[in-house]
Design a protein around this motif. Structure first.
Motif, PDB file in Angstrom:
ATOM      1  N   ASN A 195       0.806  -1.223   0.000  1.00 56.05           N
ATOM      2  CA  ASN A 195       0.000   0.000   0.000  1.00 56.05           C
ATOM      3  C   ASN A 195       0.838   1.273   0.000  1.00 56.05           C
ATOM      4  O   ASN A 195       0.300   2.366  -0.193  1.00 56.05           O
ATOM      5  N   ARG A 196       2.137   1.159   0.247  1.00 60.39           N
ATOM      6  CA  ARG A 196       3.013   2.317   0.307  1.00 60.39           C
ATOM      7  C   ARG A 196       4.144   2.162  -0.708  1.00 60.39           C
ATOM      8  O   ARG A 196       4.716   1.076  -0.855  1.00 60.39           O
ATOM      9  N   ASP A 197       4.471   3.275  -1.380  1.00 64.45           N
ATOM     10  CA  ASP A 197       5.522   3.225  -2.386  1.00 64.45           C
ATOM     11  C   ASP A 197       6.897   3.002  -1.767  1.00 64.45           C
ATOM     12  O   ASP A 197       7.734   2.290  -2.344  1.00 64.45           O
ATOM     13  N   ASP A 198       7.157   3.604  -0.591  1.00 61.69           N
ATOM     14  CA  ASP A 198       8.463   3.407   0.033  1.00 61.69           C
ATOM     15  C   ASP A 198       8.658   1.951   0.459  1.00 61.69           C
ATOM     16  O   ASP A 198       9.765   1.398   0.357  1.00 61.69           O
ATOM     17  N   THR A 199       7.571   1.315   0.914  1.00 59.49           N
ATOM     18  CA  THR A 199       7.655  -0.103   1.253  1.00 59.49           C
ATOM     19  C   THR A 199       7.934  -0.951   0.020  1.00 59.49           C
ATOM     20  O   THR A 199       8.723  -1.905   0.067  1.00 59.49           O
ATOM     21  N   ALA A 200       7.310  -0.574  -1.111  1.00 61.36           N
ATOM     22  CA  ALA A 200       7.541  -1.305  -2.360  1.00 61.36           C
ATOM     23  C   ALA A 200       9.003  -1.220  -2.784  1.00 61.36           C
ATOM     24  O   ALA A 200       9.581  -2.200  -3.274  1.00 61.36           O
ATOM     25  N   VAL A 201       9.616  -0.053  -2.591  1.00 63.96           N
ATOM     26  CA  VAL A 201      11.030   0.112  -2.946  1.00 63.96           C
ATOM     27  C   VAL A 201      11.909  -0.796  -2.088  1.00 63.96           C
ATOM     28  O   VAL A 201      12.810  -1.476  -2.592  1.00 63.96           O
ATOM     29  N   VAL A 226       8.272   5.797 -10.059  1.00 59.58           N
ATOM     30  CA  VAL A 226       8.541   4.698 -10.978  1.00 59.58           C
ATOM     31  C   VAL A 226      10.047   4.487 -11.140  1.00 59.58           C
ATOM     32  O   VAL A 226      10.547   3.352 -11.109  1.00 59.58           O
ATOM     33  N   HIS A 227      10.791   5.588 -11.317  1.00 60.18           N
ATOM     34  CA  HIS A 227      12.237   5.443 -11.533  1.00 60.18           C
ATOM     35  C   HIS A 227      12.933   4.840 -10.320  1.00 60.18           C
ATOM     36  O   HIS A 227      13.935   4.129 -10.449  1.00 60.18           O
ATOM     37  N   VAL A 237       6.881  -1.930 -13.703  1.00 62.33           N
ATOM     38  CA  VAL A 237       6.276  -1.063 -12.698  1.00 62.33           C
ATOM     39  C   VAL A 237       4.939  -0.577 -13.236  1.00 62.33           C
ATOM     40  O   VAL A 237       4.851  -0.059 -14.356  1.00 62.33           O
ATOM     41  N   ILE A 238       3.910  -0.778 -12.440  1.00 57.14           N
ATOM     42  CA  ILE A 238       2.553  -0.368 -12.824  1.00 57.14           C
ATOM     43  C   ILE A 238       2.108   0.735 -11.887  1.00 57.14           C
ATOM     44  O   ILE A 238       2.132   0.576 -10.664  1.00 57.14           O
TER      45      ILE A 238
END
Length: 332
Positions: A195-201, A226-227, A237-238
């Protein structure tokens, strides 16, 4: 590992009910046959309370000896009924302990066997809306539930995944130890649907470190991240927010286009986009002249549009992205 059957609480309540039933049955047998019993501590006979007292010390094999059967009928009833009830009582509680130990050993053995045998599976990080949709798509494409591992910290989400027959791992996927338990080093792909972009990274970085060759598909909420995902090692990356926004915008002017896109994205109805290898009879031909509706050609690790000149002539090893009927089995 996925489990089926009654819940632990229900199983425990059933065992308690059996034990109480054995105690009550023993007490009633003693009470109705009280004329054949002697209470060494009382001369007033056997009361109902005395009968329950005798049943507890009898079925638990404590046996203080203050209340004993003395008549032949009472001893016969004890032999035929009280003794079996005593065994039922003991088996119920001893069996619960043995079953608990056996279940833990069985689960440990099952996990060890699964980890030793599983290869080329898919790991889903996050079982929210995006994770569930990814699982539904994989299952619709014919993937086995035991080849899908869901990693999440929410127990309710994991229970829902387990109900589908999926393997579940409880823990934070940013930790390498959790991803190792999920077998990411032997997996074919990992879907990062947090649910979080920082977690996805962080999950992407950890997965890429553990499995340099794994295919990582990640979802982000903001396009500006995305980058970061690509630099972290994500293959695809979606952008969930922008993708939904484009569909919403298109639906206001060309709703039929959106319906077709939704149809293609639904694996179990209408049409679906699939991938298959080039057949020997198709080598050298143009993908635009095939019976299938070809959208693109994968050559090596690169995707080419169907109208690209580089794929005017198909080669051995190429793979075709084409439109197929969802009701028909995949040719792959």
């Amino acid at each position: 590992m996925p489990e089926s059957g009654v819940s632990p609480l229900r199983s425990l309540l059933q065992r308690v009910a059996i034990a109480l039933g054995a105690l009550t049955a023993t007490a009633l047998i003693v009470y109705f046959g009280r004329d054949g019993y002697v209470d060494n501590n009382s001369e007033d006979g056997i009361s109902l309370l005395d009968a329950f007292y005798y049943s507890t010390v009898s079925v638990s094999t404590t046996g203080y000896g203050d209340i004993v059967p003395v008549s032949e009928a009472a001893r016969l009833m004890t032999t035929l009924f009280v003794t079996p009830l005593r065994l039922i009582f003991l088996i119920t509680f001893v069996g619960t302990t043995v079953e608990l130990l056996t279940e833990r050993s069985r689960q440990a053995f099952q996990v060890q066997r699964w980890r030793a045998r599983v290869r080329d599976h898919t790991v889903i990080v996050g079982f929210g809306t995006k994770g569930r949709a990814a699982v539904e798509t994989l299952l619709g494409e014919g993937a086995e539930p035991t080849n899908i591992v869901v990693v999440d910290t929410d127990r309710s989400q994991l229970d829902a995944a387990s109900a589908l027959g999926l393997v579940t791992v409880t823990g934070n996927a940013t930790r390498s130890s959790v991803l190792r338990i999920a077998g990411v080093q032997h997996a074919a792909a990992i879907v990062v649907a947090t649910n979080r972009d920082d977690t996805a990274v962080l999950v992407t970085l950890t997965a890429r470190e553990l499995a340099p060759q794994i295919r990582i598909v990640a979802s982000v909420r903001e396009s500006e991240n995305v980058h970061l995902l690509r630099q972290s090692g994500a293959n695809s990356v979606i952008v969930s927010a922008e993708t939904a926004g484009r569909l919403l915008g298109a639906a206001t002017t060309t709703p039929s286009v959106v319906e077709v896109i939704e149809d293609l994205l639904t694996p179990d109805a209408g049409f679906a986009i699939s991938e298959r290898p080039v057949e020997e009879s198709e080598v050298g031909g143009s993908p635009r002249h095939l019976a299938d509706i070809v959208l693109g050609v994968v050559r090596g690790d690169q995707l080419h549009r169907v109208d690209a000149s580089v794929v005017d002539a198909l080669e051995r090893g190429d793979r075709l992205l084409y439109v197929r009927k969802a009701s028909s089995p995949d040719e792959d």
